[in-house]
Design a protein around this motif. Sequence first.
Motif, short mmCIF file in Angstrom:
data_model
loop_
_atom_site.label_atom_id
_atom_site.label_comp_id
_atom_site.label_asym_id
_atom_site.label_seq_id
_atom_site.Cartn_x
_atom_site.Cartn_y
_atom_site.Cartn_z
N ARG A 138 3.49 10.16 -0.20
CA ARG A 138 3.82 9.05 0.69
C ARG A 138 2.97 8.86 1.93
O ARG A 138 2.34 9.76 2.41
N LYS A 139 2.47 7.63 2.32
CA LYS A 139 1.85 7.34 3.41
C LYS A 139 2.47 7.99 4.71
O LYS A 139 3.66 8.18 4.96
N PRO A 140 1.49 8.55 5.69
CA PRO A 140 2.03 9.03 6.86
C PRO A 140 2.71 8.15 7.85
O PRO A 140 2.52 7.16 7.72
N ASN A 150 -1.35 -2.64 -4.15
CA ASN A 150 -0.37 -3.02 -5.53
C ASN A 150 0.20 -4.40 -5.44
O ASN A 150 0.76 -4.73 -4.38
N ASN A 151 -0.02 -5.09 -6.23
CA ASN A 151 0.38 -6.33 -6.74
C ASN A 151 0.97 -6.67 -7.90
O ASN A 151 0.57 -6.47 -8.62
N ARG A 158 0.90 -1.11 0.02
CA ARG A 158 0.12 -0.10 -0.12
C ARG A 158 0.77 1.23 0.05
O ARG A 158 1.36 1.66 0.91
N ARG A 159 1.09 1.85 -1.18
CA ARG A 159 1.77 3.03 -1.39
C ARG A 159 0.94 4.33 -0.72
O ARG A 159 1.79 5.25 -0.10
N HIS A 199 -3.26 -1.51 -8.14
CA HIS A 199 -4.51 -1.02 -7.61
C HIS A 199 -4.68 -0.08 -6.23
O HIS A 199 -5.66 0.70 -6.59
N ASN A 200 -3.53 -0.06 -5.83
CA ASN A 200 -3.50 1.01 -4.48
C ASN A 200 -3.55 2.27 -5.29
O ASN A 200 -3.97 3.54 -4.88
#
Length: 288
Positions: free
Chosen positions: A286-288, A223-224, A213-214, A237-238
């Motif tokens: 970016r993810k926190p 994301n795969n 998961r970005r 997908h993410n």
Amino acid sequence: MKTPSEKSAGRPGFSIPLLFMHLACAGVFFVPGGWPAFFIFVLMYVLHVFALTAGYHRYFSHKTYQTSRTFQFVLALLGTTAAQRDPLWWASHHRMHHMNSDTEDDVHSPRHHGFWWAHIGWVMNRQLCETDLNRVKDFSKYPELLWLNRHPYIPAFALAILLLGAGSVLNLLFPTLGVSGWQFVFYGFFLSTVAVYHVTFCINSVAHLHGRRRYDVADDSRNNWVLGLVAMGEGWHNNHHRYAVSTRQGFQWWEIDLSYWILRALQRVGLVWGIREPPRSVLTERKP
């Protein structure tokens, strides 16, 4: 508020046509194999995955690029030969999925309804075969698309007949090739179609359970990279759930998105235009 169809999510269903498609794959053991069988399998697989990813998904569901009415129908017709119903039905359900992704109102969420239901169970529920045309008013104004909506399996049946005829003609003209009509049917229609079924179904199931998961989105999309390859870019997908209106779903250079590159090639010859890219702010987020 959920429609009667959506309230039925999670209830068991059974589809004789879907079972028949799977059982018919056993026909490959009774026809010649070899490179002709491999060729027709790969050709139909790539054509159908592209029609579903670039057509049904990125065009009819999200309008991430523009095209002519003629090529719009080509995408719709080719996608309908993949036996996943028509673009109006497909897009109406997919738009609802994005509105309620991984909530109780999402008809194919593995979080709420389990892996089997998310993967294939919901497709076998007869109540979910209805099309809410109010969700696809932008495309339901076209009579040719409404015709496909009313007769979603005629193109698939016609494709099977076409493959039977093409294989038979090749057998007549070039018998040394080892091609037969039924070989084309079993490899190019049944086996290829079922393979496309499960690759696209995996986006609803596997891509909401396994992967990276970005982006910190509200749903479980991931994301795969395996699905990114076999689904011609849909496995990122993410990325897609973070910025669904982007034509490109592989946001990084190493995220292979074959459907996007084919669309870029089609743009060069004028068949599509207005391809949309993710903004820089999304790419650097970016993810926190």
